[in-house]
Design a protein around this motif. Structure first.
Motif, PDB file in Angstrom:
ATOM      1  N   ALA A  28       0.858  -1.181   0.000  1.00  0.00           N
ATOM      2  CA  ALA A  28       0.000   0.000   0.000  1.00  0.00           C
ATOM      3  C   ALA A  28       0.893   1.228   0.000  1.00  0.00           C
ATOM      4  N   THR A  50       2.666   3.891  -8.191  1.00  0.00           N
ATOM      5  CA  THR A  50       1.251   4.049  -8.529  1.00  0.00           C
ATOM      6  C   THR A  50       1.010   5.369  -9.248  1.00  0.00           C
ATOM      7  N   TYR A 112      -9.837   4.707  -3.331  1.00  0.00           N
ATOM      8  CA  TYR A 112      -8.869   4.290  -2.318  1.00  0.00           C
ATOM      9  C   TYR A 112      -9.432   4.579  -0.928  1.00  0.00           C
ATOM     10  N   SER A 114      -8.045   5.505   2.867  1.00  0.00           N
ATOM     11  CA  SER A 114      -6.837   5.994   3.522  1.00  0.00           C
ATOM     12  C   SER A 114      -7.040   6.085   5.026  1.00  0.00           C
ATOM     13  N   ALA A 134      -2.525   4.215   2.400  1.00  0.00           N
ATOM     14  CA  ALA A 134      -3.664   4.197   1.480  1.00  0.00           C
ATOM     15  C   ALA A 134      -3.595   2.984   0.565  1.00  0.00           C
ATOM     16  N   MET A 136      -5.959   0.702  -2.568  1.00  0.00           N
ATOM     17  CA  MET A 136      -7.106   0.717  -3.472  1.00  0.00           C
ATOM     18  C   MET A 136      -8.218  -0.160  -2.911  1.00  0.00           C
TER      19      MET A 136
END
Length: 227
Positions: A28, A50, A112, A114, A134, A136
């Motif tokens: 993540a 990402t 997402y 977080s 965070a 997805m």
């Protein structure tokens, strides 16, 4: 408590160094912002990959353009007040919220979840940095709980790295066996040592790590990928 905070610049740098040791292994994004400007101080490799960028480019972009470029700013009404609350009150509360993110690899908005909390404060008790993890959103895998577990794991690793580093190679092997609920006889057979030696190693592991029960052994073994 998910993680303890630092209360000085030296402590912050030390904590940041420790975070960097494990952050790139997380599945993540992990981001550390300055609390006053929301400038990005650190982002792990998962987050940078990402977004298809580098930390230097994000810092050049600046906080305002960073959010405009990658996030749906309409979401900010939901999480900015919560973020400001934990910064102003210096609470140990963790806030969870959703963000729509657009990356170079996907022009569609991706959802997402977080989790953010205070990472560091100064000697005056003012928040200086916040940390966010965070991931997805994936309903099948219950990502909200997964992100929370990641925060817990970061805290556990940071708090116990020194203790774990004191174990010998053999004691690490014994810890793995203990986490699998093996007794001294079973450990002696598996590691080709005497039962008395297995007893000694088990006692040393318990003393060095402060283990109170088998659950504690499992917790360490899982955190350090032994089981």
């Amino acid at each position: 408590m998910l993680m303890e905070r630092s209360h000085s610049s030296n402590s912050f740098e030390h904590r940041l160094t420790n975070i960097k040791k494990i952050a790139d292994d997380l599945p993540a994004a992990l981001i550390i912002h300055r609390a006053d400007t929301l400038e990005i101080v650190y982002m792990n490799s998962t987050g940078l990959e990402t977004l298809g960028t580098t930390l230097e480019k994000l810092q050049e972009l600046g906080p305002e353009q960073y959010y405009v470029k990658y996030f749906n700013t309409e979401d900010s009404d939901e999480y900015v007040p919560k973020l400001m609350h934990i910064i102003k009150t210096n609470t140990n509360e963790q806030i969870s919220y959703f963000q729509q993110v657009k990356t170079p690899l996907n022009e569609e908005w991706q959802l997402y979840v977080s989790n953010t909390k205070v990472f560091a404060s100064n000697d005056a008790g003012e928040v200086t940095h916040v940390i966010t993890v965070a991931g997805m959103l994936d309903p099948v895998h219950h990502i909200t709980k997964k992100v929370s577990r990641l925060m817990d794991e970061i805290s556990f690793l940071r708090q116990n790295n020194l203790l774990f580093s004191r174990l010998t190679k053999r004691e690490v092997q014994v810890l793995k066996c203990m986490a699998m609920a093996m007794n001294s006889g079973e450990i002696s057979e598996k590691l080709f040592i005497s039962v008395a030696t297995a007893d000694t190693h088990r006692r040393n592991v318990r003393n060095k790590l402060g283990l109170k029960n088998n659950y504690d052994a499992v917790r360490f073994a899982q955190a350090y990928n032994l089981v």
